[in-house]
Design a protein around this motif. Structure first.
Motif, PDB file in Angstrom:
ATOM      1  N   ASP A  91       0.815  -1.206   0.000  1.00  0.00           N
ATOM      2  CA  ASP A  91       0.000   0.000   0.000  1.00  0.00           C
ATOM      3  C   ASP A  91       0.854   1.263   0.000  1.00  0.00           C
ATOM      4  OD1 ASP A  91       0.870  -0.548   2.541  1.00  0.00           O
ATOM      5  OD2 ASP A  91      -0.950   0.133   3.544  1.00  0.00           O
ATOM      6  N   GLN A  94       1.299   1.977  -3.563  1.00  0.00           N
ATOM      7  CA  GLN A  94       0.033   2.450  -4.105  1.00  0.00           C
ATOM      8  C   GLN A  94      -0.229   3.911  -3.727  1.00  0.00           C
ATOM      9  OE1 GLN A  94      -3.117  -0.419  -3.116  1.00  0.00           O
ATOM     10  NE2 GLN A  94      -1.579  -2.040  -3.141  1.00  0.00           N
ATOM     11  N   THR A  95       0.322   4.329  -2.599  1.00  0.00           N
ATOM     12  CA  THR A  95       0.141   5.713  -2.159  1.00  0.00           C
ATOM     13  C   THR A  95       1.167   6.648  -2.780  1.00  0.00           C
ATOM     14  OG1 THR A  95      -0.728   4.948  -0.034  1.00  0.00           O
ATOM     15  CG2 THR A  95       0.033   7.222  -0.138  1.00  0.00           C
ATOM     16  N   LEU A  98       2.150   4.871  -7.373  1.00  0.00           N
ATOM     17  CA  LEU A  98       1.081   4.528  -8.313  1.00  0.00           C
ATOM     18  C   LEU A  98       0.372   5.746  -8.921  1.00  0.00           C
ATOM     19  CD1 LEU A  98      -0.485   2.286  -9.703  1.00  0.00           C
ATOM     20  CD2 LEU A  98      -2.030   2.221  -7.724  1.00  0.00           C
ATOM     21  N   PRO A  99       0.013   6.773  -8.152  1.00  0.00           N
ATOM     22  CA  PRO A  99      -0.677   7.913  -8.779  1.00  0.00           C
ATOM     23  C   PRO A  99       0.120   8.550  -9.907  1.00  0.00           C
ATOM     24  CG  PRO A  99      -0.892   8.023  -6.403  1.00  0.00           C
ATOM     25  CD  PRO A  99       0.093   6.936  -6.681  1.00  0.00           C
ATOM     26  N   ARG A 100       1.418   8.742  -9.693  1.00  0.00           N
ATOM     27  CA  ARG A 100       2.262   9.337 -10.734  1.00  0.00           C
ATOM     28  C   ARG A 100       2.421   8.382 -11.914  1.00  0.00           C
ATOM     29  NH1 ARG A 100       6.298  13.255 -10.856  1.00  0.00           N
ATOM     30  NH2 ARG A 100       5.103  14.200  -9.196  1.00  0.00           N
ATOM     31  N   LEU A 102       0.339   6.063 -12.996  1.00  0.00           N
ATOM     32  CA  LEU A 102      -0.891   6.022 -13.788  1.00  0.00           C
ATOM     33  C   LEU A 102      -1.043   7.273 -14.644  1.00  0.00           C
ATOM     34  CD1 LEU A 102      -3.446   4.509 -11.241  1.00  0.00           C
ATOM     35  CD2 LEU A 102      -2.341   3.376 -13.173  1.00  0.00           C
ATOM     36  N   SER A 103      -0.594   8.399 -14.116  1.00  0.00           N
ATOM     37  CA  SER A 103      -0.655   9.642 -14.890  1.00  0.00           C
ATOM     38  C   SER A 103       0.238   9.556 -16.120  1.00  0.00           C
ATOM     39  CB  SER A 103      -0.232  10.819 -14.008  1.00  0.00           C
ATOM     40  OG  SER A 103      -0.192  12.019 -14.751  1.00  0.00           O
ATOM     41  N   ASP A 106      -1.248   7.090 -18.675  1.00  0.00           N
ATOM     42  CA  ASP A 106      -2.401   7.681 -19.356  1.00  0.00           C
ATOM     43  C   ASP A 106      -1.966   8.505 -20.566  1.00  0.00           C
ATOM     44  OD1 ASP A 106      -5.219   8.329 -19.574  1.00  0.00           O
ATOM     45  OD2 ASP A 106      -4.662  10.333 -18.925  1.00  0.00           O
ATOM     46  N   ILE A 237       4.123  12.864   2.244  1.00  0.00           N
ATOM     47  CA  ILE A 237       2.733  12.935   1.772  1.00  0.00           C
ATOM     48  C   ILE A 237       1.789  13.255   2.923  1.00  0.00           C
ATOM     49  CG2 ILE A 237       0.833  11.572   0.815  1.00  0.00           C
ATOM     50  CD1 ILE A 237       2.873  10.110  -0.897  1.00  0.00           C
ATOM     51  N   GLU A 241      -0.786  16.460   3.290  1.00  0.00           N
ATOM     52  CA  GLU A 241      -2.219  16.223   3.185  1.00  0.00           C
ATOM     53  C   GLU A 241      -2.948  16.240   4.523  1.00  0.00           C
ATOM     54  OE1 GLU A 241      -2.653  12.526   1.154  1.00  0.00           O
ATOM     55  OE2 GLU A 241      -2.150  13.377  -0.821  1.00  0.00           O
ATOM     56  N   THR A 282       9.824   6.885 -13.604  1.00  0.00           N
ATOM     57  CA  THR A 282       8.866   7.585 -12.749  1.00  0.00           C
ATOM     58  C   THR A 282       9.381   7.663 -11.316  1.00  0.00           C
ATOM     59  OG1 THR A 282       7.033   6.786 -14.121  1.00  0.00           O
ATOM     60  CG2 THR A 282       6.485   7.621 -11.931  1.00  0.00           C
TER      61      THR A 282
END
Length: 298
Positions: A91, A94-95, A98-100, A102-103, A106, A237, A241, A282
């Motif tokens: 996880d 994934q935190t 993963l967000p970067r 996937l960007s 895309d 992070i 946040e 990445t």
């Protein structure tokens, strides 16, 4: 196909690298097999019969498939591919990553799909069978038959609420042992390093809450007097946040290496190679960005 194109047995033989007699023998065998002359002599050369005309597109397709099989290497085109990649990661990955990732995917591979599952004791088998393409994280389960590539080094920080009355800047060992901790109950991952290190040092932490993963940990710490030890990138992070702050630990905890793993069966697979390269680049970009954070100056 050569005879259809040249309309001449001699020229057909030359084009496929056989003798004229060999082509004649093969043509006789084909005529017997199909019960049809296939090609007959005319004033314009050897012309195909209706049976040969019907066979031609099928033979053409078969030859194209054979050519693809004989290609020395396949080519992966991310722009046109609709492949589904399966990635195993904890996880934390994934935190953080993963967000970067996937960007970037895309933009570079708009039709590619990504399936993510947790890193587990089944991951090695999944990589070997092809159920998973890549595994990311800290694990000692990957042994013979696996490749690995270093993505980055990671170390630990303590996080506490910004309003915590007893935690500010750098704490002493005595202060550390006075705190109430949230414990992340993960096995076979980087958090096991914390447990082993504290045990070797004879340090006992007061764990008052146990959670199964890092999801929600930032909010738990931000809204209470509890503290937690987390990887630095996750601390960054959480600090951005949630209402938490990072605090330098009084002991130098061992760092650990985050790797990506893949099985040797897929080492030269162009699609797997593309994904590995993308993950590495990445991760490297995130590393450079995080080096500007003040925590790296400690």
């Amino acid at each position: 196909m050569a005879l259809y194109a040249s309309k001449n047995v001699t020229r057909a033989a030359d084009s496929v690298g056989l003798s004229q007699s060999s082509v004649s023998v093969v043509l006789a065998q084909l005529r017997q097999h199909y019960g049809d002359p296939l090609f007959v002599r005319t004033s314009g050369g050897m012309k195909a019969t209706p049976r040969a005309e019907a066979l031609r597109p099928l033979v053409y397709q078969a030859l194209k498939l054979l050519e693809q099989c004989l290609e020395p290497s396949l080519v992966f085109d991310p722009l046109t591919s609709s492949r589904c990649f399966r990635i195993c990661m904890p996880d934390l990955g994934q935190t953080i990553l993963l967000p970067r990732l996937l960007s970037v995917i895309d933009k570079q591979a708009p039709n590619v799909n990504i399936e993510v599952s947790n890193l587990s004791y089944e991951t090695a088998r999944q990589l070997e069978t092809g159920e998973a393409d890549i595994a990311l994280g800290f694990t000692e389960e990957m042994k013979a038959g696996f490749y690995k590539q270093k993505l980055n080094n990671e170390r630990f920080v303590l996080i506490a609420s910004k309003n915590h009355p007893d935690v500010d800047g750098k704490m002493s060992l005595a202060q550390l042992q006075q705190q109430k901790f949230v414990k992340v109950m993960l096995t076979g991952t980087s958090h096991s390093i914390i447990e082993k290190f504290l045990e070797r040092k004879g340090i006992v932490c007061n764990y008052v809450a146990n959670v199964p993963n890092f999801i929600g940990l930032g909010q738990i710490v931000a809204s209470s007097s509890l503290v937690a030890i987390v990887p630095l990138r996750l601390g960054i992070i959480f600090e951005s946040e949630n209402a938490v702050k990072m605090v330098q630990l009084p002991l130098k905890f061992p760092s650990y290496t985050v790797n990506q793993f893949w099985h040797e069966r897929f080492h030269r697979d162009p699609a797997n190679m593309w994904l590995r390269s993308l993950i590495h680049d990445t991760s490297e970009t995130l590393e450079m960005e995080n080096r500007t954070n003040k925590a790296y100056l400690w």
